[in-house]
Design a protein around this motif. Structure first.
Motif, PDB file in Angstrom:
ATOM      1  N   SER A  57     -26.857 -48.111  77.732  1.00  0.00           N
ATOM      2  CA  SER A  57     -27.142 -46.851  77.455  1.00  0.00           C
ATOM      3  C   SER A  57     -27.936 -46.573  76.089  1.00  0.00           C
ATOM      4  CB  SER A  57     -25.803 -45.771  77.624  1.00  0.00           C
ATOM      5  OG  SER A  57     -26.345 -44.593  77.796  1.00  0.00           O
ATOM      6  N   ALA A  58     -28.752 -45.430  75.980  1.00  0.00           N
ATOM      7  CA  ALA A  58     -28.960 -45.068  74.641  1.00  0.00           C
ATOM      8  C   ALA A  58     -29.285 -43.693  74.593  1.00  0.00           C
ATOM      9  CB  ALA A  58     -30.319 -45.833  74.144  1.00  0.00           C
ATOM     10  N   TYR A  59     -28.788 -42.853  73.699  1.00  0.00           N
ATOM     11  CA  TYR A  59     -28.784 -41.519  73.555  1.00  0.00           C
ATOM     12  C   TYR A  59     -28.552 -40.632  74.499  1.00  0.00           C
ATOM     13  CZ  TYR A  59     -30.604 -43.077  69.223  1.00  0.00           C
ATOM     14  OH  TYR A  59     -30.942 -43.546  67.918  1.00  0.00           O
ATOM     15  N   THR A  60     -27.400 -41.000  75.371  1.00  0.00           N
ATOM     16  CA  THR A  60     -26.947 -40.375  76.535  1.00  0.00           C
ATOM     17  C   THR A  60     -25.511 -39.766  76.327  1.00  0.00           C
ATOM     18  OG1 THR A  60     -28.482 -41.403  78.069  1.00  0.00           O
ATOM     19  CG2 THR A  60     -26.545 -40.266  79.113  1.00  0.00           C
ATOM     20  N   LEU A  61     -24.653 -40.601  75.905  1.00  0.00           N
ATOM     21  CA  LEU A  61     -23.042 -40.377  75.788  1.00  0.00           C
ATOM     22  C   LEU A  61     -22.812 -39.170  74.721  1.00  0.00           C
ATOM     23  CD1 LEU A  61     -23.119 -42.992  77.189  1.00  0.00           C
ATOM     24  CD2 LEU A  61     -20.618 -43.071  76.245  1.00  0.00           C
ATOM     25  N   HIS A  62     -23.750 -39.124  73.703  1.00  0.00           N
ATOM     26  CA  HIS A  62     -23.686 -37.989  72.623  1.00  0.00           C
ATOM     27  C   HIS A  62     -23.768 -36.945  73.109  1.00  0.00           C
ATOM     28  CE1 HIS A  62     -28.084 -38.065  72.184  1.00  0.00           C
ATOM     29  NE2 HIS A  62     -27.629 -36.647  71.609  1.00  0.00           N
ATOM     30  N   ASN A  63     -24.547 -36.461  74.250  1.00  0.00           N
ATOM     31  CA  ASN A  63     -24.664 -35.472  74.947  1.00  0.00           C
ATOM     32  C   ASN A  63     -23.634 -34.838  75.839  1.00  0.00           C
ATOM     33  OD1 ASN A  63     -27.509 -34.797  74.543  1.00  0.00           O
ATOM     34  ND2 ASN A  63     -27.987 -36.899  75.538  1.00  0.00           N
ATOM     35  N   PHE A  64     -22.718 -35.731  75.817  1.00  0.00           N
ATOM     36  CA  PHE A  64     -21.527 -35.153  76.689  1.00  0.00           C
ATOM     37  C   PHE A  64     -20.578 -34.576  76.099  1.00  0.00           C
ATOM     38  CE2 PHE A  64     -21.770 -39.662  79.254  1.00  0.00           C
ATOM     39  CZ  PHE A  64     -23.030 -39.274  79.974  1.00  0.00           C
ATOM     40  N   LEU A  65     -19.931 -33.564  76.695  1.00  0.00           N
ATOM     41  CA  LEU A  65     -18.611 -32.917  76.174  1.00  0.00           C
ATOM     42  C   LEU A  65     -17.446 -34.083  75.745  1.00  0.00           C
ATOM     43  CD1 LEU A  65     -18.179 -29.703  78.337  1.00  0.00           C
ATOM     44  CD2 LEU A  65     -18.337 -29.731  75.852  1.00  0.00           C
ATOM     45  N   ASN A  66     -16.579 -34.135  74.799  1.00  0.00           N
ATOM     46  CA  ASN A  66     -15.819 -35.187  74.384  1.00  0.00           C
ATOM     47  C   ASN A  66     -14.840 -35.654  75.829  1.00  0.00           C
ATOM     48  OD1 ASN A  66     -16.878 -35.158  71.751  1.00  0.00           O
ATOM     49  ND2 ASN A  66     -15.193 -33.564  71.190  1.00  0.00           N
ATOM     50  N   THR A  67     -14.351 -34.396  76.358  1.00  0.00           N
ATOM     51  CA  THR A  67     -13.387 -34.783  77.320  1.00  0.00           C
ATOM     52  C   THR A  67     -14.283 -35.479  78.743  1.00  0.00           C
ATOM     53  OG1 THR A  67     -14.003 -32.605  78.299  1.00  0.00           O
ATOM     54  CG2 THR A  67     -11.720 -32.801  77.193  1.00  0.00           C
TER      55      THR A  67
END
Ligand code: SAM
Length: 246
Positions: free
Chosen positions: A127-137
Motif C-alpha cells: 500500500s501507499a498513502y492509504t493507511l494514514h487516511n484511516f481513523l486510528n481505531t
C-alpha cells in the motif's frame, strides 16, 4: 536523474498520464514512495514457482498498482479502494493488466475486503498513502486483518506518511510542506487543488488519524509481525515493512 529512474518516470507518464505528472508536481516524495513499494515487492524471495498473490490497499489512480505490477511479472494483484471516482481512474489506466488477468479490483472498504479473504492466503499486502487516511481505531483492525490474511513468511509493505516522534520537528516539516504547496500550486494557478490539499492535511494531522512512527511500529509488533523495519524516511514519509513469521 539516473537512466533507470527516467525510464520509470517515462513509463509512468505514459500509462498514468496527467495524474502522475500532477502527483510529481505537488508531492514528488509520494511518487517516489510508490516506486519504493514496487522495489520492495521485487525483492520478495521467490520461494516457489507459484504466482505471488498480492493485495493492494488503496488503488487511487493506479500509481502504486502499476509499480507493483511491473515489479513482479509473476504476480496477481487484488486492488481495493472504496472510492469509485479514484478506482475508476486506476481501471482506465491499467486496463491492459486487467485484460491479461493479472489485476482485479474490489470496491469495498479495506477492512471489509480483508475480512472476506481466507486466513493465510496472501503473499504480500502492499500500500501507499492509504493507511494514514484511516481513523486510528479502524487502522488497528486493518493491521490485525492484514496479519491474519498473510501466509507465514508473507510481507506487509507500506509507503506512507509516518509522523515523526519528535513533534516539534514534525511540525516544522508540515510547515515546510504547506510552504511548498502554496509556492507550487499558486505558480501553477491551481487554487482549488491547493485548498483541497490544505483541508486534507488537517485531517492527516488530526489526533485521531495521525500515524506516529513509534505507535505504528508497536501496533505491528502487537499484531504479531516480526522484522519490522522503517526505512527511506523522507520528511513526513517513510517505508515500513514487516513479516509474518514463517
Ligand atoms: C492518497 S490515495 C493513494 C493512491 C496511491 N497508492 C498513490 O500513492 O498514489 C489513497 C486511496 O485510498 C483510498 N481509501 C481511503 N480510505 C480507504 C478505505 N477505508 N478503504 C479502501 N480504500 C480507501 C482512497 O479512496 C484513495 O484512492
Amino acid at each position: 536523474m539516473t537512466n533507470k529512474k527516467s525510464h520509470y518516470d517515462a513509463m509512468f507518464s505514459g500509462v498514468i498520464g496527467q495524474d502522475y505528472e500532477m502527483l510529481k508536481l505537488i508531492s514528488p516524495l509520494a511518487a517516489e514512495m510508490s516506486r519504493l513499494v514496487g522495489a520492495k515487492v521485487a525483492e520478495y524471495p521467490e520461494l516457489n514457482t507459484d504466482k505471488l498473490n498480492i493485495v493492494e490497499l488503496g488503488s487511487g489512480t493506479g500509481i502504486t498498482t502499476l509499480s507493483i505490477l511491473t515489479a513482479r511479472e509473476a504476480s496477481s494483484v487484488f486492488s481495493i479502494d472504496n472510492e469509485p471516482t479514484m478506482q475508476d481512474q486506476a481501471k482506465k489506466h491499467l486496463k491492459r493488466w486487467m485484460d491479461d488477468g493479472r489485476l482485479t479490483f474490489c470496491g469495498d472498504d479495506a477492512l471489509t475486503a480483508l475480512k472476506n479473504l481466507e486466513n493465510g492466503s496472501v503473499d504480500i499486502v502492499a500500500s501507499a498513502y492509504t493507511l494514514h487516511n484511516f481513523l486510528n481505531t479502524y487502522r488497528q483492525e486493518v493491521i490485525e486483518e492484514i496479519f491474519r490474511v498473510l501466509k507465514p513468511g508473507g510481507q506487509f509493505i507500506n509507503g506512507d506518511r509516518y509522523g515523526l516522534d519528535d513533534i516539534s520537528m514534525h511540525t516544522r516539516i508540515v510547515q515546510q510542506e504547506v510552504n511548498d504547496y502554496f509556492r507550487i500550486l499558486t505558480e501553477a494557478n491551481k487554487l482549488e487543488l491547493l485548498e483541497n490539499w490544505i483541508v486534507h492535511l488537517f485531517s492527516d494531522e488530526s489526533e485521531n488519524h495521525i500515524m506516529r512512527e513509534s505507535v505504528a511500529l508497536n501496533q505491528l509488533q502487537e499484531a504479531g509481525f516480526v522484522q519490522i523495519n522503517l526505512s527511506h524516511r523522507m520528511a513526513a514519509n517513510a517505508l515500513v515493512t514487516a513479516v509474518k513469521s514463517a
